[in-house]
Motif scaffolding. Structure first.
Motif, PDB file in Angstrom:
ATOM      1  N   GLY A   1       0.905  -1.336  -0.099  1.00 60.02           N
ATOM      2  CA  GLY A   1      -0.126  -0.151  -0.186  1.00 60.02           C
ATOM      3  C   GLY A   1       0.793   1.175  -0.022  1.00 60.02           C
ATOM      4  O   GLY A   1       0.535   2.233  -0.680  1.00 60.02           O
ATOM      5  N   ARG A   2       1.808   1.268   0.808  1.00 59.34           N
ATOM      6  CA  ARG A   2       2.844   2.284   0.608  1.00 59.34           C
ATOM      7  C   ARG A   2       3.520   2.439  -0.385  1.00 59.34           C
ATOM      8  O   ARG A   2       3.629   3.713  -1.008  1.00 59.34           O
ATOM      9  CB  ARG A   2       3.853   2.120   1.818  1.00 59.34           C
ATOM     10  N   VAL A   3       3.909   1.227  -1.202  1.00 60.14           N
ATOM     11  CA  VAL A   3       4.356   1.518  -2.471  1.00 60.14           C
ATOM     12  C   VAL A   3       3.429   2.286  -3.524  1.00 60.14           C
ATOM     13  O   VAL A   3       3.942   2.862  -4.300  1.00 60.14           O
ATOM     14  CB  VAL A   3       5.027   0.039  -2.946  1.00 60.14           C
ATOM     15  N   HIS A   4       2.113   1.649  -3.574  1.00 60.38           N
ATOM     16  CA  HIS A   4       1.474   2.235  -4.542  1.00 60.38           C
ATOM     17  C   HIS A   4       1.230   3.926  -4.207  1.00 60.38           C
ATOM     18  O   HIS A   4       0.986   4.556  -5.192  1.00 60.38           O
ATOM     19  CB  HIS A   4       0.091   1.442  -4.430  1.00 60.38           C
ATOM     20  N   THR A   5       1.029   4.143  -2.908  1.00 59.94           N
ATOM     21  CA  THR A   5       0.857   5.528  -2.627  1.00 59.94           C
ATOM     22  C   THR A   5       2.128   6.509  -3.223  1.00 59.94           C
ATOM     23  O   THR A   5       1.967   7.429  -3.736  1.00 59.94           O
ATOM     24  CB  THR A   5       0.579   5.769  -0.984  1.00 59.94           C
ATOM     25  N   LEU A   6       3.223   6.081  -3.009  1.00 61.13           N
ATOM     26  CA  LEU A   6       4.389   6.657  -3.342  1.00 61.13           C
ATOM     27  C   LEU A   6       4.442   6.768  -5.010  1.00 61.13           C
ATOM     28  O   LEU A   6       4.652   7.498  -5.689  1.00 61.13           O
ATOM     29  CB  LEU A   6       5.839   6.152  -3.255  1.00 61.13           C
ATOM     30  N   ALA A   7       3.874   5.518  -5.524  1.00 65.70           N
ATOM     31  CA  ALA A   7       3.841   5.400  -7.182  1.00 65.70           C
ATOM     32  C   ALA A   7       2.951   6.489  -7.684  1.00 65.70           C
ATOM     33  O   ALA A   7       3.269   7.329  -8.604  1.00 65.70           O
ATOM     34  CB  ALA A   7       3.628   4.062  -7.592  1.00 65.70           C
ATOM     35  N   PHE A   8       1.580   6.483  -7.014  1.00 65.09           N
ATOM     36  CA  PHE A   8       0.817   7.488  -7.744  1.00 65.09           C
ATOM     37  C   PHE A   8       1.128   8.715  -7.511  1.00 65.09           C
ATOM     38  O   PHE A   8       0.778   9.663  -8.288  1.00 65.09           O
ATOM     39  CB  PHE A   8      -0.317   7.295  -6.824  1.00 65.09           C
ATOM     40  N   SER A   9       1.782   9.158  -6.423  1.00 73.15           N
ATOM     41  CA  SER A   9       2.289  10.578  -6.108  1.00 73.15           C
ATOM     42  C   SER A   9       3.554  10.956  -6.940  1.00 73.15           C
ATOM     43  O   SER A   9       3.656  12.144  -7.273  1.00 73.15           O
ATOM     44  CB  SER A   9       2.987  10.625  -4.757  1.00 73.15           C
ATOM     45  N   CYS A  10       4.179   9.880  -7.428  1.00 72.01           N
ATOM     46  CA  CYS A  10       5.354  10.257  -8.432  1.00 72.01           C
ATOM     47  C   CYS A  10       4.964  10.351 -10.049  1.00 72.01           C
ATOM     48  O   CYS A  10       5.839  10.862 -10.989  1.00 72.01           O
ATOM     49  CB  CYS A  10       6.302   9.360  -8.479  1.00 72.01           C
ATOM     50  N   ILE A  11       3.724   9.794 -10.435  1.00 71.26           N
ATOM     51  CA  ILE A  11       3.260   9.730 -11.794  1.00 71.26           C
ATOM     52  C   ILE A  11       3.574  11.242 -12.614  1.00 71.26           C
ATOM     53  O   ILE A  11       4.072  11.096 -13.524  1.00 71.26           O
ATOM     54  CB  ILE A  11       2.054   9.247 -11.910  1.00 71.26           C
TER      55      ILE A  11
END
Length: 103
Positions: free
Chosen positions: A15-25
């Protein structure tokens, strides 16, 4: 630019990985048709929900994934739970007519 509401169910490692990934898009891709916006995160316990709110700054956090899934401002539900818990969350998201990403 249009924003797409993301709701993340589960805030362990993935969940943390996806949160970071969406923030970086927006920093990785240009000329996007829309921007992802994390509008909610559901955790397993109220005390962890409060910690997530403080850590991420996401305005809506809850310990109920049903509450998250049923929000009208959530367009996509990211299921980031342990595998054994996927089915219930995916079924609820599908019944709520949400787009689903299950990891």
């Amino acid at each position: 630019m249009e924003k797409i509401g993301i709701g993340i169910v589960g805030f362990g490692f993935i969940g943390r990985v996806h949160t970071l990934a969406f923030s970086c898009i927006p920093y990785c891709y240009h000329d996007l048709p829309c921007l992802p916006e994390i509008r909610g995160i559901a955790t397993s316990r109220p005390e962890t929900a409060q910690k997530v709110k403080e850590e991420t700054g996401v305005a809506f956090v809850t310990s109920s994934f049903s509450e998250l899934i049923n929000r009208e401002d959530i367009d996509i539900v990211v299921v980031a739970l342990p595998n054994v818990l996927h089915q219930e969350a995916v079924n609820k998201a599908a019944r709520a007519k949400k787009a689903i990403y299950c990891d």
